[in-house]
Design an enzyme around this catalytic site. Structure first.
Site, PDB file in Angstrom:
ATOM      1  N   ALA A 166      10.000  -7.686   7.036  1.00 54.34           N
ATOM      2  CA  ALA A 166      11.356  -7.804   7.756  1.00 54.34           C
ATOM      3  C   ALA A 166      11.896  -6.425   7.689  1.00 54.34           C
ATOM      4  O   ALA A 166      11.861  -5.645   6.742  1.00 54.34           O
ATOM      5  CB  ALA A 166      12.275  -8.719   7.113  1.00 54.34           C
ATOM      6  N   VAL A 196      10.406  -6.205   2.604  1.00 56.37           N
ATOM      7  CA  VAL A 196      11.689  -5.625   3.452  1.00 56.37           C
ATOM      8  C   VAL A 196      11.552  -4.157   3.709  1.00 56.37           C
ATOM      9  O   VAL A 196      11.528  -3.350   2.601  1.00 56.37           O
ATOM     10  CB  VAL A 196      13.010  -6.120   2.782  1.00 56.37           C
ATOM     11  CG1 VAL A 196      14.279  -5.811   3.658  1.00 56.37           C
ATOM     12  CG2 VAL A 196      12.880  -7.648   2.732  1.00 56.37           C
ATOM     13  N   LYS A 197      11.844  -3.757   4.923  1.00 52.06           N
ATOM     14  CA  LYS A 197      12.010  -2.348   5.056  1.00 52.06           C
ATOM     15  C   LYS A 197      13.494  -1.967   5.457  1.00 52.06           C
ATOM     16  O   LYS A 197      13.973  -2.759   6.168  1.00 52.06           O
ATOM     17  CB  LYS A 197      11.198  -2.003   6.286  1.00 52.06           C
ATOM     18  CG  LYS A 197      11.403  -0.497   6.813  1.00 52.06           C
ATOM     19  CD  LYS A 197      10.424  -0.314   7.889  1.00 52.06           C
ATOM     20  CE  LYS A 197      10.835   0.912   8.733  1.00 52.06           C
ATOM     21  NZ  LYS A 197       9.872   1.249   9.832  1.00 52.06           N
ATOM     22  N   THR A 198      13.903  -0.894   4.754  1.00 53.69           N
ATOM     23  CA  THR A 198      15.563  -0.950   5.361  1.00 53.69           C
ATOM     24  C   THR A 198      15.738   0.873   5.060  1.00 53.69           C
ATOM     25  O   THR A 198      14.817   1.407   4.662  1.00 53.69           O
ATOM     26  CB  THR A 198      16.253  -1.414   4.162  1.00 53.69           C
ATOM     27  OG1 THR A 198      17.604  -1.526   4.823  1.00 53.69           O
ATOM     28  CG2 THR A 198      16.518  -1.026   2.899  1.00 53.69           C
ATOM     29  N   ASP A 245       7.990   4.068   4.605  1.00 52.54           N
ATOM     30  CA  ASP A 245       7.646   3.774   6.087  1.00 52.54           C
ATOM     31  C   ASP A 245       8.154   4.869   6.724  1.00 52.54           C
ATOM     32  O   ASP A 245       9.046   4.741   7.330  1.00 52.54           O
ATOM     33  CB  ASP A 245       7.866   2.457   6.277  1.00 52.54           C
ATOM     34  CG  ASP A 245       7.005   1.996   7.565  1.00 52.54           C
ATOM     35  OD1 ASP A 245       6.014   3.065   8.002  1.00 52.54           O
ATOM     36  OD2 ASP A 245       7.332   1.076   8.312  1.00 52.54           O
TER      37      ASP A 245
END
Length: 283
Positions: A166, A196-198, A245
């Site tokens: 996500a 999760v990427k944030t 990322d």
């Protein structure tokens, strides 16, 4: 050879668990795919994001993916890309795990949160993706729709054994502070995202990673000077991130190969930012 030597009944059977955060209860196929994205030796990843074109066209540095990105594949733990780029440009023999962009719809000319699922899990399996990525716009106009996109993919992921990443995105009236990031990342994890990427925030990022029960990967964001980007990556890892990322901070660098190698040193070897930058300069 005696049976006791072959069976060794005095030695208990041992299975080696995959120790990535939040993955203990996942099926074998899920864990196997995650172990390709996150190096088992470090539990971390350097993911190269090149999926920008799905909503903003030929981004600077991505005009020719075959020339700019393919030479970087050997230095990336995983590649986040669209199925169009994967099939048209990425060498099948590269061996680099694919995190497949699975949401889309509006361009930069429209409301970005109005996304739909753009790739079926069946097609992700056909591509041999190690994970699928979906945008979740907490606070955006179409927040509920984007959350529903994610949960539908999570349901399908259980059938195909392909993890869901996500990607949190900031609503128009919200800022990237720890309070917002805790909210967005926790919602994604609570509703089933496996990763999760944030974004990184300068204050309280350790509370964001601590409150997220699954691996959290830092988004690179806008292009920064190389030392600043390496410093941000280092701080994110030190404060609990399971990797980065990065896109523009790598492929828009003056030397993308040297930069991704420097990022890898920070992520996997805990090299200090200045030392990694000195390594970059010695290219």
């Amino acid at each position: 050879m005696a049976d006791s030597d072959r069976f060794r009944p005095s030695v208990p059977a041992c299975a080696q668990p995959y120790r990535l955060k939040g993955s203990a209860a996942l099926d074998w196929g899920m864990q196997s795919r995650l172990a390709r994205v996150f190096r088992p030796a470090t539990g971390r990843t350097v993911m190269l994001a090149i999926d920008h074109g799905y909503f903003q066209g030929p981004t600077t540095g991505l005009e020719r993916v075959d020339l700019a990105i393919v030479p970087l594949l050997g230095h990336a733990d995983a590649l986040m890309a669209t199925r169009g780029i994967v099939r048209s440009t990425i060498p099948p023999a590269s061996g680099t795990p694919i995190v497949l962009r699975a949401s889309g719809g509006p361009s930069i000319l429209k409301e970005l949160s109005d996304e739909q699922i753009a790739v079926s899990m069946e097609d992700a399996a056909r591509i041999n993706a190690c994970a699928v990525a979906v945008q979740v716009f907490i606070g955006g106009e179409f927040e509920t729709q984007s959350v529903r996109n994610m949960t539908r993919l999570v349901d399908e992921s259980q059938r195909y054994g392909i993890p869901v990443l996500a990607v949190t995105a900031v609503g128009k009236e919200l800022t990237r502070d720890a309070r917002y990031l805790r909210l967005a990342t926790r919602i994604c994890a609570e509703l089933g995202a496996h990763v999760v990427k944030t974004y990184y925030c300068a204050e309280g990022f350790d509370t964001v990673t601590a409150a997220c029960p699954v691996p959290l990967v830092m988004a690179g964001g806008k292009k920064l000077p190389e030392l600043d980007a390496l410093t941000m990556a280092y701080r994110a890892i030190e404060e609990g991130a399971a990797g980065v990322d990065m896109g523009r901070n790598i492929f828009q660098s003056d030397d993308p190969v040297a930069m991704i190698r420097a990022v890898g040193a920070v992520v996997h070897e805990s090299v200090k930012p200045q030392a990694a930058y000195d390594q970059f300069l010695r290219r």
